[in-house]
Scaffold this motif. Structure first.
Motif, short mmCIF file in Angstrom:
data_model
loop_
_atom_site.label_atom_id
_atom_site.label_comp_id
_atom_site.label_asym_id
_atom_site.label_seq_id
_atom_site.Cartn_x
_atom_site.Cartn_y
_atom_site.Cartn_z
N MET A 193 -7.12 8.26 7.09
CA MET A 193 -7.11 7.95 8.46
C MET A 193 -5.48 7.44 8.80
SD MET A 193 -9.81 9.03 9.82
CE MET A 193 -9.76 10.24 8.27
N LYS A 194 -5.10 6.69 7.90
CA LYS A 194 -3.57 6.30 8.17
C LYS A 194 -2.72 7.55 8.20
CE LYS A 194 -0.09 4.24 9.28
NZ LYS A 194 0.33 3.76 10.60
N ARG A 195 -2.99 8.41 7.24
CA ARG A 195 -1.89 9.71 7.16
C ARG A 195 -2.42 10.42 8.39
NH1 ARG A 195 -3.64 9.05 1.59
NH2 ARG A 195 -5.15 10.57 1.77
N ALA A 196 -3.73 10.60 8.84
CA ALA A 196 -3.98 11.16 10.07
C ALA A 196 -3.41 10.79 11.55
CB ALA A 196 -5.42 11.70 10.25
N PHE A 197 -3.33 9.71 11.55
CA PHE A 197 -2.95 8.88 12.54
C PHE A 197 -1.84 7.97 12.38
CE2 PHE A 197 -7.42 10.01 12.98
CZ PHE A 197 -7.46 10.27 14.48
N PRO A 198 -0.46 8.63 12.06
CA PRO A 198 0.45 7.83 11.84
C PRO A 198 1.05 6.82 13.03
CG PRO A 198 1.10 9.99 12.02
CD PRO A 198 -0.43 10.04 11.98
N ALA A 220 0.12 1.50 -0.48
CA ALA A 220 -0.51 2.81 -0.54
C ALA A 220 -0.22 3.40 0.71
CB ALA A 220 -1.85 2.59 -0.92
N GLY A 221 0.35 2.57 1.76
CA GLY A 221 0.19 3.12 3.01
C GLY A 221 -0.30 2.46 4.16
N MET A 222 -1.21 1.56 4.15
CA MET A 222 -1.73 0.92 5.21
C MET A 222 -0.95 -0.23 5.72
SD MET A 222 -4.84 2.00 5.14
CE MET A 222 -5.26 1.07 6.69
N ASP A 223 -1.12 -0.20 7.15
CA ASP A 223 -0.16 -1.24 8.06
C ASP A 223 -0.40 -2.61 7.82
OD1 ASP A 223 1.40 0.94 9.43
OD2 ASP A 223 -0.57 1.45 10.26
N GLY A 224 -1.89 -2.88 7.41
CA GLY A 224 -2.27 -4.18 7.33
C GLY A 224 -3.68 -4.24 6.55
N VAL A 225 -4.06 -5.47 5.96
CA VAL A 225 -5.13 -5.90 5.21
C VAL A 225 -5.62 -6.98 5.92
CG1 VAL A 225 -5.70 -6.62 3.03
CG2 VAL A 225 -4.03 -4.97 3.34
N MET A 226 -7.04 -6.85 5.89
CA MET A 226 -7.93 -8.00 6.53
C MET A 226 -8.55 -8.59 5.28
SD MET A 226 -10.58 -8.25 9.66
CE MET A 226 -9.39 -8.64 10.99
#
Length: 331
Positions: A193-198, A220-226
């Motif tokens: 989803m991160k790649r699909a919604f940059p 790996a590409g995520m903007d954030g971690v909760m």
């Protein structure tokens, strides 16, 4: 500007209250904190403005709202903005029977158009940033089909930041507790989803138990971690090292012993105002998890803080177990 959403502590009912958030802030300067979910009806119809109370020292802190009525959520968002929250998050992920019967939480994954309407109304009512916390789908939905449609709908409503719990919510057949563990984690889908919604800021949530795992997901590409339960049960392991590990902060990490001592006047002020020491110290039980003396620390706080007249002195007493050189009761 520091992107505080690179690491956040999940909103958790009965756990992330204002005392917990004050304590967590002493461990990390940067981590984004969230309130427990506050329902829009409680604020708007019930007048429960005390649910918005927080200490300015908690910032950066976000308010999480639950509800499904656009007008009511708009008013609740307005109240949250007035109370000083700079982010207001809509809960589209909680799987409890209570939220299902009230038509909010995870069940709203089935109504993306209603969610979009709610978000647009909230954004129109406040200058605070509006965000969403969701699941990858519910019940018989196909996550790979549902999640991109859902994210597209909230993006079209003007939301650019979302937190995705990487599990389905099975509203029929599983308890809320089981929904935190039983549905399998689908990190690959969230990464896709991160790649699909940059253009969206997407955080991943669910099953993350260490800063190393958080770093891997960011790399790996995520903007954030909760992180949820791990940050609560072993706060020093997650939060004390976060500023260095996640943001590259050059300042030394928080010392858990110094943090414990800093909580003594906070507890005393709370007790002086009519509160109970245990209301604060219950959030501190895991501060020394894995360290010599941790069992004695937990036991003393659990027993002494509930006694009538207990004050912040119980923390100083419990610290004796941590400082004792002969102690080996690490857990």
């Amino acid at each position: 500007m520091v992107d505080t959403a690179r690491l956040s502590v999940a909103p958790m009912m009965d756990w992330t209250d204002r005392h917990c958030r004050y304590f967590h802030r002493l461990l990390s300067r940067n981590a984004l904190l969230y309130t427990e979910m506050v329902t829009a009806p409680a604020l708007v119809r019930g007048g429960a403005r005390q649910l918005l109370a927080h200490d300015p020292a908690e910032h950066p802190v976000a308010l999480q709202l639950g509800g499904s009525d656009p007008a009511e959520l708009a008013e609740a968002a307005r109240l949250g903005g007035q109370a000083g929250y700079r982010e207001i998050n809509l809960n589209v992920g909680c799987p409890s029977d209570r939220v299902k019967s009230g038509c909010f939480g995870a069940v709203l994954m089935k109504q993306p158009s209603l969610v979009a309407e709610c978000l647009a109304a909230m954004a129109a009512a406040t200058d605070a940033e509006i965000t969403v916390k969701c699941r990858i789908g519910v019940d018989d939905q196909v996550p790979a089909e549902v999640l991109p449609r859902f994210l597209g709908a909230i993006r079209d409503a003007g939301v650019s930041r979302a937190i995705i719990h990487a599990r389905m919510a099975w509203l029929d057949g599983l308890s809320p507790k089981q929904n935190r563990d039983v549905p399998p984690l689908e990190y690959d889908l969230v990464l896709a989803m991160k790649r699909a919604f940059p253009d969206m800021h997407l955080s991943i949530n669910g099953g993350i138990t260490s800063l190393a795992q958080a770093r891997d997901l960011l790399d790996a590409g995520m903007d954030g971690v909760m992180i949820g339960r791990a940050a609560y049960h072993a706060p020093a392991d997650i939060l004390a090292g976060a500023d260095v590990a996640i943001w590259g902060d050059s300042r030394p990490p928080a010392d858990p012993v110094q943090v414990a001592r800093a909580m003594i006047p906070y507890v005393d002020a709370h007790v002086a105002g009519g509160g109970r020491a245990h209301s604060v110290t219950r959030h501190m039980l895991g501060l020394f998890a894995g360290r010599a003396g941790a069992r004695g620390w937990r036991r003393h706080l659990s027993q002494a803080a509930v006694r009538p007249g207990a004050t912040g002195a119980v923390i100083a007493q419990a610290l004796d177990f941590i400082a004792a050189p002969h102690s080996s009761a690490a857990e």
